[in-house]
Design an enzyme around this catalytic site. Structure first.
Site, PDB file in Angstrom:
ATOM      1  N   ASP A  81      39.084  30.081  35.443  1.00 12.12           N
ATOM      2  CA  ASP A  81      40.447  29.787  35.513  1.00 12.12           C
ATOM      3  C   ASP A  81      40.808  28.512  35.753  1.00 12.12           C
ATOM      4  O   ASP A  81      41.408  27.758  34.851  1.00 12.12           O
ATOM      5  CB  ASP A  81      41.170  30.716  36.295  1.00 12.12           C
ATOM      6  CG  ASP A  81      41.116  32.378  35.779  1.00 12.12           C
ATOM      7  OD1 ASP A  81      40.537  32.560  34.486  1.00 12.12           O
ATOM      8  OD2 ASP A  81      41.305  33.178  36.619  1.00 12.12           O
ATOM      9  N   ARG A 139      45.328  33.298  51.489  1.00 10.52           N
ATOM     10  CA  ARG A 139      46.233  32.598  50.543  1.00 10.52           C
ATOM     11  C   ARG A 139      47.422  31.642  51.427  1.00 10.52           C
ATOM     12  O   ARG A 139      47.881  30.752  50.672  1.00 10.52           O
ATOM     13  CB  ARG A 139      46.920  33.605  49.858  1.00 10.52           C
ATOM     14  CG  ARG A 139      46.208  34.322  48.680  1.00 10.52           C
ATOM     15  CD  ARG A 139      45.130  33.332  47.843  1.00 10.52           C
ATOM     16  NE  ARG A 139      44.270  34.193  46.774  1.00 10.52           N
ATOM     17  CZ  ARG A 139      43.236  33.722  46.354  1.00 10.52           C
ATOM     18  NH1 ARG A 139      42.769  32.448  46.747  1.00 10.52           N
ATOM     19  NH2 ARG A 139      42.593  34.208  45.579  1.00 10.52           N
ATOM     20  N   ASP A 179      48.308  37.431  44.532  1.00  8.85           N
ATOM     21  CA  ASP A 179      48.167  36.133  45.154  1.00  8.85           C
ATOM     22  C   ASP A 179      49.406  35.083  44.812  1.00  8.85           C
ATOM     23  O   ASP A 179      49.742  34.323  45.481  1.00  8.85           O
ATOM     24  CB  ASP A 179      46.830  35.611  44.663  1.00  8.85           C
ATOM     25  CG  ASP A 179      45.532  36.564  45.093  1.00  8.85           C
ATOM     26  OD1 ASP A 179      45.846  36.951  46.271  1.00  8.85           O
ATOM     27  OD2 ASP A 179      44.808  36.362  44.819  1.00  8.85           O
ATOM     28  N   SER A 233      36.245  38.584  38.159  1.00  9.00           N
ATOM     29  CA  SER A 233      37.111  37.677  38.985  1.00  9.00           C
ATOM     30  C   SER A 233      36.744  37.950  40.424  1.00  9.00           C
ATOM     31  O   SER A 233      37.157  39.004  40.902  1.00  9.00           O
ATOM     32  CB  SER A 233      38.474  37.841  38.404  1.00  9.00           C
ATOM     33  OG  SER A 233      39.220  37.169  39.558  1.00  9.00           O
TER      34      SER A 233
HETATM   35  N1  ARG Z   1      43.544  42.879  45.965  1.00  7.30           N
HETATM   36  C1  ARG Z   1      43.483  42.030  46.795  1.00  7.30           C
HETATM   37  C2  ARG Z   1      44.502  41.252  47.225  1.00  7.30           C
HETATM   38  O1  ARG Z   1      45.769  41.433  46.803  1.00  7.30           O
HETATM   39  C3  ARG Z   1      42.413  41.023  46.272  1.00  7.30           C
HETATM   40  C4  ARG Z   1      42.705  39.982  45.208  1.00  7.30           C
HETATM   41  C5  ARG Z   1      41.519  39.439  44.881  1.00  7.30           C
HETATM   42  N2  ARG Z   1      41.685  38.371  43.991  1.00  7.30           N
HETATM   43  C6  ARG Z   1      40.830  37.918  42.960  1.00  7.30           C
HETATM   44  N3  ARG Z   1      41.336  36.687  42.490  1.00  7.30           N
HETATM   45  N4  ARG Z   1      39.997  38.420  42.676  1.00  7.30           N
HETATM   46  O2  ARG Z   1      44.732  40.863  48.211  1.00  7.30           O
END
Ligand code: ARG
Length: 416
Positions: free
Chosen positions: A23, A107, A136, A186
């Site tokens: 991405d 994050r 995120d 991902s």
């Molecule tokens: N669902 C998890 C969270 O919101 C993990 C997100 C993972 N992100 C990714 N780009 N695979 O913290």
């Protein structure tokens, strides 16, 4: 009415939070082409090198190959552990009782550091690779905006409207290298865990395939002999193992290795995202799981039942804030005041038995444990005066018994 989305058609400089994945690699080209912008990139080292120590060099080279003006890599491991992982451990942070927030808390640090770099470089536009569907984006945008209200934040994935298949085509067209894993899933990795989604994982009725796991061995292939490890805590913070003090990053590394070897920390989750979507996610979180389980056990040992009961409520609220992007909310500070107060006595050690995917707490010790052998023992030498029961039980049950009688009475009236 305020216009949602990008404010301009052209930008001078954009700082992109860059992971090196599909991405954000496409994004470098896209930002250059669509906004005629000079793109700067920033990659946070939150300990992803568990998988491959050379990856930050590779990411940097890739960025320059794609024409970025300047690339920044920042080693944030110590800060990540101290300011994000430790609070998560102290709050027993398991979202919906399962997910240890590994991606989530990372994050916030990424957003704060991105703002710092942007300010230093005179950049006032940030970009990141989040979709409009996940958590995120919420975490990054809210945190960055709170620290720098003047900053504009671009989310090219919402703008460009490319599916993963189209991204792949775009990548091929622009000579952007695609790794094998990138093709399918991902992922996000740091010291505290690995998250994985997309592809076949989007089908909740199908068991996650083995190729979606990269860190942990399949539990059935793990050693046939259990292994034991003690984790030592001081004031709620893990400080070492088997009696030996260790640097926290090293300690997490040690727990990670032993956990992976025994297939510990594989999670499969039907998760409720902040924006209301349900999503199927998988995780590998060996160290996080061991640390939170051990911490929770020790905390329970040194706290009264009233503290334990209230702490569960506070922990859940803290965990929701941390998950839902609201790290900056003052409520977190207030909850942490309580959490830290309770954790002042969470000192001691917890013994874990690792065996074929499980990490089971089997023993604990603490100078502040509230367990009293003399009182609790079933042996005759117990100092507990059992005759007190005769008085305690009627008083303890008094109001409930009254309520029960009333309930019966109402039941009779209804019948008439
Ligand atoms: N669902 C998890 C969270 O919101 C993990 C997100 C993972 N992100 C990714 N780009 N695979 O913290």
């Amino acid at each position: 009415m305020t216009k949602l989305g990008p404010k301009k058609d052209k930008y001078d400089k954009i700082l992109l939070m860059y992971s090196g994945g599909l991405d954000t690699s496409c994004m470098i080209k896209w930002l250059q082409e669509n906004y005629s912008a000079q793109v700067y990139t920033f990659t946070a080292d939150l300990g992803q090198e568990f998988a491959d120590p050379s990856r930050f060099k590779v990411i940097e080279e890739k960025a320059y190959k794609l024409g970025v003006m300047k690339h920044f890599t920042k080693d944030l491991k110590e800060a990540f552990v101290k300011d994000y992982i430790f609070p998560t451990i102290k709050a027993n942070g398991l979202y919906q009782g399962i997910y240890p927030l590994s991606t989530a808390v990372g994050r916030y640090l990424i957003a704060i550091e991105a703002v710092k770099i942007a300010k230093k470089e005179g950049i006032n536009v940030l970009a990141h690779g989040c979709t409009g569907k996940g958590n995120d984006q919420i975490r990054l945008n809210i945190t960055a905006k709170a620290h720098a209200p003047e900053m504009e934040i671009l989310q090219p994935i919402i703008e460009w409207n490319m599916g993963r298949d189209e991204e792949m085509k775009y990548a091929k067209m622009h000579d952007i290298p695609i790794s094998k894993q990138n093709k399918k899933y991902s992922t996000d990795e740091n010291l505290f865990g690995r998250s994985c989604e997309c592809d076949i994982l989007e089908k909740p009725e199908i068991e996650p395939p083995e190729d979606s796991r990269e860190w942990t061995i399949a539990p059935e292939k793990a050693p046939d002999i259990p292994e034991y490890i003690w984790i030592n805590f001081e004031e709620g913070i893990p400080v070492g193992s088997n009696g030996e003090n260790m640097n926290s990053v090293e300690l997490i590394g040690k727990l990670h290795n032993i956990g992976c070897k025994h297939g510990v920390g594989r999670i499969e989750h039907m998760e409720d995202r902040a924006i209301g979507l349900k999503s199927r996610e998988t995780y590998e979180v060996p160290a996080a799981l061991m640390l939170i389980k051990a911490h929770k056990d020790l905390e329970k040992y040194v706290c009264t039942k009233h503290e334990n009961s209230f702490k569960t409520i506070v922990d859940q609220r803290w965990t929701e804030l941390a998950y839902e992007g609201l790290w900056i909310d003052p409520l977190r500070d207030a909850l942490e005041a309580f959490i830290n107060e309770v954790n002042r006595k969470v000192t001691g050690s917890v013994k874990i038995r690792l065996f074929k995917g499980s990490a089971e707490i089997v023993a604990r010790e603490s100078p502040y444990g509230l367990y009293d052998l003399n009182l609790a023992t079933y042996e005759t030498k117990s100092t507990f005066d059992q005759t007190l029961s005769y008085g305690f039980i009627p008083i303890w049950g008094m109001q409930s018994e009254l309520g029960f009688l009333i309930k019966k009475k109402i039941g009779q009236f209804k019948r008439n």
